[in-house]
Enzyme design. Structure first.
Site, PDB file in Angstrom:
ATOM      1  N   GLU A 338       0.663  -1.229   0.028  1.00  0.00           N
ATOM      2  CA  GLU A 338       0.051   0.023  -0.051  1.00  0.00           C
ATOM      3  C   GLU A 338       0.785   1.200   0.072  1.00  0.00           C
ATOM      4  OE1 GLU A 338      -3.919  -1.520   2.496  1.00  0.00           O
ATOM      5  OE2 GLU A 338      -2.207  -1.183   3.747  1.00  0.00           O
TER       6      GLU A 338
HETATM    7  C1  TNX Z   1      -4.311  -4.190   4.772  1.00  0.00           C
HETATM    8  S1  TNX Z   1      -2.825  -6.446   4.404  1.00  0.00           S
HETATM    9  C2  TNX Z   1      -3.188  -3.957   5.165  1.00  0.00           C
HETATM   10  C3  TNX Z   1      -2.812  -3.466   6.435  1.00  0.00           C
HETATM   11  C4  TNX Z   1      -4.107  -3.244   7.361  1.00  0.00           C
HETATM   12  C5  TNX Z   1      -5.115  -4.417   6.810  1.00  0.00           C
HETATM   13  C6  TNX Z   1      -6.351  -4.309   7.631  1.00  0.00           C
HETATM   14  C7  TNX Z   1      -1.628  -5.498   4.170  1.00  0.00           C
HETATM   15  C8  TNX Z   1      -0.298  -5.625   3.613  1.00  0.00           C
HETATM   16  N1  TNX Z   1      -1.892  -4.021   4.573  1.00  0.00           N
HETATM   17  O1  TNX Z   1      -2.317  -2.351   6.576  1.00  0.00           O
HETATM   18  O2  TNX Z   1      -3.975  -3.100   8.670  1.00  0.00           O
HETATM   19  O3  TNX Z   1      -5.507  -4.094   5.486  1.00  0.00           O
HETATM   20  O4  TNX Z   1      -7.184  -5.630   7.295  1.00  0.00           O
END
Ligand code: TNX
Length: 523
Positions: A338
């Site tokens: 992300e």
């Molecule tokens: C996605 S899964 C994220 C996290 C969040 C999560 C909450 C991932 C690699 N990144 O930063 O905490 O969703 O479900």
């Protein structure tokens, strides 16, 4: 002279009594294949009698590998907790008082195909546990713990016996990597809380605990060369609490506790996104062009390191060196998820540069599936959470894949609309949905050889202590243990749900706040 005669006479009488006692025991019928083992072993053959565990049972361990004695010691402590028996280990006590023994044996048998494989031969008067390595013996010990009944039989002899069904178990893991991830960044979890989680995971044969040690809301591991990371970055968490962090000694304590359970800790420092707490501590690292403020909300994707600045890479060299030197496992996880405000070419440049730093410090890199956009080495492990195409790309390049699909394995997803904690962006994940999928066929086109294993992540935006952690993790994490260990033929929901309810005495003894889903009949 007289006293010696009396002594010999008593010894003879005692031994005769023992013989008599052994002959007289007629065990009630027990069936090894009907026990509630999780994960379900590869092969089980019942011989319908019983081994009576008692105060006179002695544990012996192979002397060829000193780690076997530690495994025996672990069993002894767990026997004490469950039965209150003080049994002996590797003692030379007078033979007369030994009714039966458990021998934990190092074996190089070719039938033990993986380091974690084990064989259990349970007979009326002996239990042989064979394994190639102490890790294998440790997995076998978990099976044995699960076979000890809750209640003793107090009528067969003059002392209580815990009847373990006789037969043979041949067992090995499907995947070499069976992990759980805990986000200690959104909310901090203490050393004791993490240890308790590991205790339960070890019972179900997990072998990896991935710690998500940094995020926008907090930095949780002491870095001696950059002390503000924890002084400033460690003082916040979601919701405005006081946060917290592990000193390097705390972290080492966790690594050692894990090692005693044959669990590897994988440290994750998430980057180049999810770095607000790091940039708050050292604003020179920031690359999003804005003034950094403490963040205690739950949005994602707004922060980034400056991927074009040398200082960032010398900072990362220090951080990775320090954390890698405290982590004996083979992997260092760089997150990589992300990074929505990092330009794509900067992101790729960053991942490829950081991979070199990780390798320089003797580790294989691991990262969330986005890292496969870069030109990463075959030794790097890609963790799938939302993009099968990136996992497939990495696998084509020779990388191994850890499967953590959000819609199946995210422990932070709510069970149902009544769930007290959790999120729902990947959907609701009731206990049956969590269990009823096959990791081997989940990603079309991904071969079994490319799958290193599975991992269940627990993000902590909505939870902040053991009780809340356990509500989301259990019972779902017990199901992932089976999906990671047992063959797909041995994974059957109807059969599993009956074994699951029989975990209640263990969960209660461990004081685990599991979610009592209506999908199974809790007695
Ligand atoms: C996605 S899964 C994220 C996290 C969040 C999560 C909450 C991932 C690699 N990144 O930063 O905490 O969703 O479900």
């Amino acid at each position: 002279m007289l006293s010696r005669i009396v002594l010999i006479f008593t010894a003879i009488l005692f031994m005769a009594a023992c013989q008599l006692e052994k002959k007289e025991i007629i065990f009630p019928k027990t069936d090894l294949s009907k026990t509630a083992l999780i994960p379900k072993p590869l092969k089980t053959v019942s011989t319908n009698s019983a081994f009576g565990l008692s105060k006179n049972t002695v544990i012996y361990t192979s002397s060829t590998d000193s780690n076997f004695e530690q495994v025996g010691q672990f069993l002894l402590e767990k026997v004490k907790l469950k039965t209150d028996l003080d049994i002996a280990i590797n003692t030379s006590n007078s033979e007369e008082s030994i009714d039966r023994f458990i021998y934990i044996n190092q074996s190089d048998s070719v039938d033990l195909k993986t380091p974690e494989s084990y064989q259990l031969y349970i007979k009326k008067d002996s239990i042989f546990l064979n394994a190639k390595t102490a890790a294998g013996a440790f997995r076998g010990i978990q099976t044995l713990r699960q076979l000890i009944p809750e209640k003793s039989n107090d009528t067969l002899t003059d002392h209580p016996l815990w009847l373990i069904p006789t037969g043979k178990i041949l067992d090995e893991p499907k995947f070499e990597y069976r992990g759980a991830m805990l986000d200690v960044a959104r909310h901090f979890f203490t050393v004791e809380e993490v240890k308790k989680y590991m205790d339960i995971l070890a019972y179900y044969k997990y072998n990896v605990l991935h710690l998500h040690l940094s995020d926008d809301q907090g930095w949780r591991i002491e870095i001696k060369s950059w002390p503000k990371l924890t002084q400033i970055g460690g003082a916040t968490e979601v919701g405005g609490g006081t946060g917290g962090y592990y000193t390097q000694d705390d972290y080492t304590e966790l690594v050692e506790y894990a090692a005693q359970r044959h669990i590897t800790i994988i440290p994750e420092i998430d980057m180049p996104g999810h770095t607000n707490a790091a940039s708050l501590s050292y604003p020179i690292l920031n690359g999003n062009g804005k003034k950094v403020k403490a963040y205690t909300g739950t949005r994602v994707g707004f922060s980034t390191f400056d991927a074009r600045k040398d200082t960032v890479y010398s900072f990362l060299d220090d951080v990775i060196r320090e954390v890698a030197s405290l982590s004996p496992g083979p992997y260092f996880h760089i997150g990589g998820d992300e990074s929505h405000v990092t330009k794509k070419r900067d992101y790729i440049h960053f991942v490829e540069k950081v991979e070199k730093i990780v390798q320089k410090h003797g580790k294989q890199m691991m990262g969330w599936n986005e890292i496969a956009q870069g030109n990463i080495s075959a030794s790097t492990v890609t963790q799938l959470w939302n993009e099968p195409h990136n996992a497939l790309k990495a696998a084509k390049n020779g990388s191994k894949i850890v499967l953590s699909p959000g819609e199946k394995t995210y422990l932070d997803m709510k069970y149902d609309s009544l769930s007290k904690f959790g999120l729902d962006w990947a959907g609701l994940i009731p206990v049956d949905v969590a269990y009823k999928w096959n990791p081997e066929t989940y990603v079309e086109g991904l071969s079994i050889e490319s799958i290193l294993g599975i991992e269940a992540p627990l993000w902590s935006e909505t939870i902040s202590n053991s009780e809340e952690l356990e509500y989301l993790a259990f019972p779902r994490a017990i199901g992932y243990a089976e999906l990671g260990w047992s063959t797909s033929e041995n994974c059957n929901w109807e059969d599993y749900r009956e074994r699951l309810v029989r975990q209640v005495p263990f969960l209660n003894r461990m004081n685990v706040n599991y979610y009592p889903t209506k999908l199974v009949d809790w007695e």
